[in-house]
Design an enzyme around this catalytic site. Sequence first.
Site, mmCIF file in Angstrom:
data_model
loop_
_atom_site.group_PDB
_atom_site.id
_atom_site.type_symbol
_atom_site.label_atom_id
_atom_site.label_comp_id
_atom_site.label_asym_id
_atom_site.label_seq_id
_atom_site.Cartn_x
_atom_site.Cartn_y
_atom_site.Cartn_z
ATOM 1 N N LYS A 199 0.867 -1.236 0.123
ATOM 2 C CA LYS A 199 -0.081 -0.022 -0.059
ATOM 3 C C LYS A 199 0.920 1.313 0.150
ATOM 4 O O LYS A 199 0.768 2.123 -0.739
ATOM 5 C CB LYS A 199 -0.928 -0.039 1.408
ATOM 6 N N CYS A 253 -2.799 11.282 1.406
ATOM 7 C CA CYS A 253 -2.031 9.787 1.149
ATOM 8 C C CYS A 253 -0.918 9.895 0.383
ATOM 9 O O CYS A 253 0.217 9.717 1.281
ATOM 10 C CB CYS A 253 -2.994 9.098 0.213
HETATM 11 N N1 SAJ Z 1 -1.088 15.312 -8.612
HETATM 12 C C1 SAJ Z 1 0.038 16.155 -9.422
HETATM 13 N N2 SAJ Z 1 0.335 15.569 -10.991
HETATM 14 C C2 SAJ Z 1 -0.252 14.528 -11.193
HETATM 15 C C3 SAJ Z 1 -1.169 13.703 -10.413
HETATM 16 C C4 SAJ Z 1 -1.526 14.238 -9.302
HETATM 17 O O1 SAJ Z 1 0.353 17.117 -9.247
HETATM 18 O O2 SAJ Z 1 0.133 13.841 -12.438
HETATM 19 C C5 SAJ Z 1 -1.433 15.838 -7.418
HETATM 20 C C6 SAJ Z 1 -2.910 16.097 -7.328
HETATM 21 O O3 SAJ Z 1 -3.099 17.382 -7.764
HETATM 22 C C7 SAJ Z 1 -2.941 16.008 -5.784
HETATM 23 C C8 SAJ Z 1 -1.815 14.983 -5.407
HETATM 24 O O4 SAJ Z 1 -0.847 14.948 -6.481
HETATM 25 O O5 SAJ Z 1 -2.494 17.319 -5.070
HETATM 26 C C9 SAJ Z 1 -2.516 13.519 -4.984
HETATM 27 O O6 SAJ Z 1 -3.497 13.435 -6.008
HETATM 28 P P1 SAJ Z 1 -3.983 11.993 -6.657
HETATM 29 O O7 SAJ Z 1 -5.254 12.141 -7.099
HETATM 30 O O8 SAJ Z 1 -2.793 11.602 -7.328
HETATM 31 O O9 SAJ Z 1 -4.200 10.985 -5.433
HETATM 32 P P2 SAJ Z 1 -4.946 10.962 -4.066
HETATM 33 O O10 SAJ Z 1 -4.028 11.444 -3.100
HETATM 34 O O11 SAJ Z 1 -6.251 11.701 -4.205
HETATM 35 O O12 SAJ Z 1 -5.279 9.311 -3.858
HETATM 36 C C10 SAJ Z 1 -4.215 8.361 -3.730
HETATM 37 C C11 SAJ Z 1 -4.403 7.510 -5.075
HETATM 38 N N3 SAJ Z 1 -3.141 6.422 -4.919
HETATM 39 C C12 SAJ Z 1 -2.448 6.323 -6.345
HETATM 40 O O13 SAJ Z 1 -2.909 6.850 -7.154
HETATM 41 C C13 SAJ Z 1 -1.267 5.416 -6.229
HETATM 42 C C14 SAJ Z 1 -5.580 6.396 -4.554
HETATM 43 O O14 SAJ Z 1 -5.621 5.416 -5.348
HETATM 44 C C15 SAJ Z 1 -5.276 6.028 -3.130
HETATM 45 O O15 SAJ Z 1 -6.605 5.250 -2.631
HETATM 46 C C16 SAJ Z 1 -5.262 7.104 -2.103
HETATM 47 O O16 SAJ Z 1 -4.089 7.995 -2.612
HETATM 48 C C17 SAJ Z 1 -4.990 6.870 -0.856
HETATM 49 O O17 SAJ Z 1 -5.998 6.595 0.058
HETATM 50 O O18 SAJ Z 1 -3.960 5.878 -0.256
#
Ligand code: SAJ
Length: 404
Positions: A199, A253
């Site tokens: 995880k 996360c």
């Molecule tokens: N972000 C970027 N660039 C990107 C992708 C995201 O700057 O290309 C930023 C987003 O704007 C945000 C942060 O990163 O601020 C995280 O956002 P996210 O949408 O990537 O992920 P989370 O935190 O909403 O959810 C994550 C997910 N994990 C993965 O994709 C590996 C989700 O599947 C998990 O369930 C969740 O964490 C968790 O609860 O652990």
Amino acid sequence: MSMEKVNVIGLGYIGLPTALSLSVSGNEIIGTDYNSKLVNNLQNGTIDFVEEGIKELYNKAVENGIIFTTEYQKADIYLVAVPTPYEKSDKKVDPTYVVNAVSSIVSVCDENAIIIIESTISPGTIDRYIRPIVANKKINLVHAPERIIPGKIVEELKSNSRTIGADDVGVAERIKKLYSSFCQGNIVTTDIRTAEMTKVVENTYRDINIAFANELTKICRQANLDVYEIIRIANMHPRVNILNPGPGVGGHCISVDPWFLVGDYPGLANIILAARKINDSMPEFVLERTYEIMKENHIDDISRVGFYGLTYKENVDDTRESPTLQLLESMKKHLGGGVKVYDPYVKQDIIDNQFHELSGFLEKVDIVVIMVGHDEIKKNKEKLKEKIVFDTRNCLNLEKLYHL
Ligand code: SAJ
């Protein structure tokens, strides 16, 4: 299909949809949360957060007899989805909520009960903190971390594959069956320590890859190259998939879990630490760039700068660790302030100079810094025509734009 009696502990953005899905697929579900206001709301048909499809799921679960209460109940299976905050100072996980939940379960459950921990925990937490609580009883432990993404929770609960870690193969199979009552993805069974590590590795992988995109952005800014064009072309390579640069990484996360590895394996977790630092440096980078844009346009009144978006990503209402909050914090450190902020999803006043209506906000500013790509701003982009726009998310297709 075998029906199980499950007490779900913690009715937040993971626990609630999981409880609802289990109920809709025919299991007997009791949802427990110590927050009596939240339980009261659920008993009266109010859900505390925004998620597509959650209301429909809720209605069906209520029809199927789901119960919401503040009490722990006797059940065959317990599913713990309480938060695991982390200590800002030492970046270690604070397992208090999980520990309290398991202790309360142990005081009501019978022998042979199964306790599933869904909450994200740092690798080793179950051995260190949970086993001692159940040591004298015949209780089975399972770790089944979730993978759903805020914004698509209901859909992903159904379609994602998932991991089940257990000590006992029979228990793992029974829990696999329980999850497959609503989950159509692959369900892999393994041991508990492997599930814990997997995880955290998944979120760390994403953090590192976002950091790479962010570092490229800084390099391209200095080299005077367009990072988006470079990423677009590089991604045409069959084995390259660079993510999107942005104003930082927020949420509870991805910006948190990698620290568990850094904290427990200092000296080994090098690339992980570097990635964390790069992503944490982005709000400051946005500030510096905003300052440059102000100078270029001969604007020196900071109160004419507006930040659009306070949540950690688009179309959700969660502001935890959001890049905008990090940015405001960093301004404060330098005794700065006075910028205006607006987010359509954040109804309460959580910071100074916060607006609650798009037009009113735009009237008061000359520079608009897009921190979050909510659909609202994409739909209203013609309202930005007269403004100087700095789009940190590369989400608007306007003629004149500043980029990271
Ligand atoms: N972000 C970027 N660039 C990107 C992708 C995201 O700057 O290309 C930023 C987003 O704007 C945000 C942060 O990163 O601020 C995280 O956002 P996210 O949408 O990537 O992920 P989370 O935190 O909403 O959810 C994550 C997910 N994990 C993965 O994709 C590996 C989700 O599947 C998990 O369930 C969740 O964490 C968790 O609860 O652990």
